[in-house]
Design an enzyme around this catalytic site. Structure first.
Site, PDB file in Angstrom:
ATOM      1  N   ASP A 299       0.856  -1.189   0.000  1.00 55.94           N
ATOM      2  CA  ASP A 299       0.000   0.000   0.000  1.00 55.94           C
ATOM      3  C   ASP A 299       0.891   1.238   0.000  1.00 55.94           C
ATOM      4  OD1 ASP A 299      -3.020   0.894   0.793  1.00 55.94           O
ATOM      5  OD2 ASP A 299      -1.542   2.194   1.777  1.00 55.94           O
ATOM      6  N   ASP A 316      -2.452   9.744  -9.710  1.00 56.51           N
ATOM      7  CA  ASP A 316      -2.453   8.737 -10.776  1.00 56.51           C
ATOM      8  C   ASP A 316      -1.036   8.475 -11.272  1.00 56.51           C
ATOM      9  OD1 ASP A 316      -5.180   8.582 -10.585  1.00 56.51           O
ATOM     10  OD2 ASP A 316      -5.596   9.724 -12.430  1.00 56.51           O
ATOM     11  N   GLU A 342      -4.945   2.355  -4.001  1.00 51.23           N
ATOM     12  CA  GLU A 342      -3.494   2.484  -3.946  1.00 51.23           C
ATOM     13  C   GLU A 342      -2.849   1.209  -3.402  1.00 51.23           C
ATOM     14  OE1 GLU A 342      -4.886   4.233   0.043  1.00 51.23           O
ATOM     15  OE2 GLU A 342      -5.644   4.001  -1.982  1.00 51.23           O
TER      16      GLU A 342
END
Length: 420
Positions: A299, A316, A342
């Protein structure tokens, strides 16, 4: 040894009963000659004339509109030179029906010096010429066909390949004649695929499938190929005929659709649905082959702050950069998945030690990643190896727990879910 009378009787019997037509003329080439002095029953059957209608006449009575004058001129030259001659042309029967005859003429010396007669052996080859004409027409038609066609004999050796085959494969027909279609094999199809093919063909059943073949220059191409046995009048297999049509464009479209269905548009990694299927497959192989199975869940640290501070376009971009690193670091064949916003998942056919090593390399690679706008980015990672009797949900739960502990312990670290 046979006496002279007996020899003459035997020769007459043999000639009268011969399957091929026999004609004997004198050697007089003046006044419209030579003229027929003998013809056997086979010659009469072939021409439709009675023997009495032929004796004393010139063989020219068999000629007609389609008789090749070049052949006749060559024949006359051979007679004048008193040499062996052979040729074929169209002759005509008594009823006017044409036929194709092949014949040879040999001079006969009565006293060993002077030629007194000419003897001719003749055969009606109309049926053979018709078959050859039909074959030539078929070959011409196949060569005009847009799709590749090739024919093999019963031993699967190529005896014919059309122009479209040459264009597609880069091989000339002469180069492949006598060889097997194995020279087209790309090696990308399994032995089981070919076993199924031969199982059908040996049972005289057609086989159709998509083949990945190889051109002469080594490039690959895709064809939908249909192979059918060719049976003779006795039901015996004599040849195989293969027709195909190129489907590279179709395969490209299918692959594009497959990518759209299985790949995350932003990261290029597998999407969640494809990831679930990859995890199911890996678990099946783990159970079937007793292979180790591990997962890494990672993560991006403080990702919400990245979006809030720099905007979603920067967020992004960070996802894309980290996805690229994951794709580079993961071993070939180990699925890498965008598991959530994410969050990423890597599935490894490896034990915990190897998985921990990969996770640490990923962490370090990301730690050294510097984005010009965002600056330092880090990952937290949780790792777990499948335990005996454990479900994939339990495996993911342990990896997720390890990720949670990594976050609570200060982030930018790898934690193991072993034994939990």
């Amino acid at each position: 040894m046979l006496e002279g009378v007996e020899t003459s009787r035997l020769l007459k019997t043999v000639t009268e009963q011969a399957y091929n037509a026999v004609l004997i003329t004198d050697a007089d080439l003046t006044g419209g000659g030579p003229f027929i002095v003998y013809c056997n029953p086979a010659f009469c059957r072939m021409t439709g004339y009675e023997r009495s209608e032929l004796l004393g006449r010139s063989p020219r009575l068999l000629q007609g509109p389609e008789t090749d004058r070049t052949v006749i001129d060559s024949l006359r030259q051979g007679l004048h030179q008193q040499t062996f001659w052979e040729g074929s042309t169209v002759n005509y029967r008594k009823d006017g029906e044409s036929y194709v005859v092949n014949w040879n003429i040999s001079p006969v010396s009565g006293d060993g010096k002077r030629v007194t007669h000419f003897v001719s052996m003749q055969q009606d080859i109309t049926a053979r010429v018709r078959v050859e004409a039909e074959r030539d027409m078929l070959i011409q038609a196949l060569n005009q066909a847009h799709d590749p066609v090739f024919v093999t004999d019963g031993d699967a050796r190529i005896v014919f390949a059309n122009a479209a085959f040459e264009s597609l494969t880069g091989y000339r027909a002469a180069e492949v004649t006598g060889k097997t279609p194995a020279l087209l094999s790309s090696g990308e199809q399994s032995a089981e695929f070919y076993r199924e093919m031969w199982k059908a063909l040996e049972n005289n059943q057609p086989f159709q499938a998509r083949f990945i073949n190889r051109r002469q220059d080594g490039s690959r191409y895709h064809v939908e190929q249909s192979i059918a046995p060719v049976l003779n009048h006795f039901g015996r297999r004599t040849h195989f005929i293969s027709t195909s049509w190129q489907v590279d464009d179709l395969v490209e479209r299918e692959n594009a659709l497959q990518i759209m269905a299985t790949r995350d548009k932003l990261s290029g990694l597998l999407n969640r649905r494809a990831g679930d299927e990859a995890l199911y497959k890996a678990h099946h192989e783990h159970l079937a082959n007793a292979q180790p199975l591990s997962v890494i869940i990672c993560d991006i640290d403080h990702f919400k702050a990245v979006n809030d501070t720099f905007g979603h376009l920067a967020g992004d971009r960070i996802i894309q950069l980290i996805a690229e690193l994951i794709d580079q670091q993961a071993r070939s064949g180990d699925p890498a998945i965008r598991w959530g916003g994410e969050e990423f998942l890597i599935i490894l056919q490896a034990n915990l030690t190897a998985a921990m090593g990969l996770a640490e390399r990923l962490r370090s690679a990301v730690e050294h990643l510097q984005d010009a706008e965002v600056g330092l980015v880090t990952l937290s990672l949780g790792v777990a190896e499948m335990l005996h009797g454990e479900s994939t949900e339990q495996l993911l739960g342990r990896a997720d727990g390890a990720l949670y502990r990594a976050k609570r312990s200060g982030r930018n670290r790898v934690m193991s879910g072993a034994g939990n």
